[in-house]
Design a protein around this motif. Sequence first.
Motif, PDB file in Angstrom:
ATOM      1  N   TRP A   5       2.411  -0.946   4.558  1.00 16.64           N
ATOM      2  CA  TRP A   5       2.331   0.485   4.256  1.00 16.64           C
ATOM      3  C   TRP A   5       3.693   0.973   3.788  1.00 16.64           C
ATOM      4  O   TRP A   5       4.705   0.767   4.458  1.00 16.64           O
ATOM      5  N   THR A   7      -7.130   3.701   3.366  1.00 21.84           N
ATOM      6  CA  THR A   7      -6.801   3.229   4.712  1.00 21.84           C
ATOM      7  C   THR A   7      -8.059   2.811   5.464  1.00 21.84           C
ATOM      8  O   THR A   7      -8.074   1.789   6.163  1.00 21.84           O
ATOM      9  N   GLU A  18       5.359   4.527   2.936  1.00 17.30           N
ATOM     10  CA  GLU A  18       5.203   5.986   2.918  1.00 17.30           C
ATOM     11  C   GLU A  18       5.850   6.499   1.640  1.00 17.30           C
ATOM     12  O   GLU A  18       7.058   6.353   1.439  1.00 17.30           O
ATOM     13  N   SER A  49       1.186   4.991   0.186  1.00 15.05           N
ATOM     14  CA  SER A  49       0.309   5.966   0.794  1.00 15.05           C
ATOM     15  C   SER A  49       1.094   7.196   1.220  1.00 15.05           C
ATOM     16  O   SER A  49       2.288   7.340   0.917  1.00 15.05           O
ATOM     17  N   TYR A  83       0.837  -1.200   0.000  1.00 15.52           N
ATOM     18  CA  TYR A  83       0.000   0.000   0.000  1.00 15.52           C
ATOM     19  C   TYR A  83       0.874   1.253   0.000  1.00 15.52           C
ATOM     20  O   TYR A  83       1.494   1.593   1.002  1.00 15.52           O
TER      21      TYR A  83
END
Length: 301
Positions: A52, A38, A54, A27, A25
């Motif tokens: 996740w 989310t 970043e 994000s 993911y």
Amino acid sequence: TDRPVRDDMAARHITTKAMKPHLYYMSAWFCPFAHRATLALEHHSSHLTWEWIEALGWEKRRATDESLQTEHENWYHFKAPELMKHNPLGMVPTLVSEATFTGDASKGPAKPPVRESLVAIEFVDELVGGGDVPIMPSCPYERAKMRVAADVVNKKVCSKYYHVLVRQDPREQREGFEALVAGLDEFGSQLDRGPFYGGRSTPGLVDYALFPWAHRLPVFVHYRGEQYAIPKNTPGLEAYHEWLAAMHALPKVKKTCPPWDDYLAHIGRYADGSARSKVANAVRDGRDAHQYDDVKDDTSH
């Protein structure tokens, strides 16, 4: 940069369990568009796992636009290589299957990355077959209705959020705010005795489409003054505030919200007009946020 701010979310790596889909993911802790994905992931967290990544960060540069009221501009200086590989447009959210991300054929055939925030909500729901509590209705007619309602909220509320912040003319700020409040009033009038949109007992597509911006609306008071607080002067707006409280009361929703002080500092880039993102560029140019153009509003330079 903002990159380390949400270590509690960015560092999350839930161990893959047998038979559960695992996603990568891409994000950004501050992005309300990514926040939509989310919310969907947390909604179905017992049915899938994810890592996740970043994927966005900022840097301050000397102003290149003489019309700015600041001596600086804020540009995306960091876009994770994983993001650019799977989504060359560099936009979050981007969801990638384990087979595609790792290139491991034993994980199954490669699948195309999933982009666009409203699409991501529906995708997560479909990926787990609705899980225990579906986000989308089972009736195709009702699903179509929810998609239209989510699109309306996106245009009438979410896009107007950026008018109040990015536009530096007080008259334009107020026009954007009043249009946004009218959109919230319309939304509240359609809750149908709620607590969630359409009379649902659990959040659905429209709730998750709006919440990331609804949660952030108090930034208006900080940057534009008390006259930009969301009123409660109509039945629709009263219902909206009740809905927002009901959303915040859900543990799976509350845990997705960014740290308030960090977000307040982040959004200052938009409030002073210095942000250089596709959305900000579109709004500065006189368009709505959802009307950004990947070429015209490109931020890669």
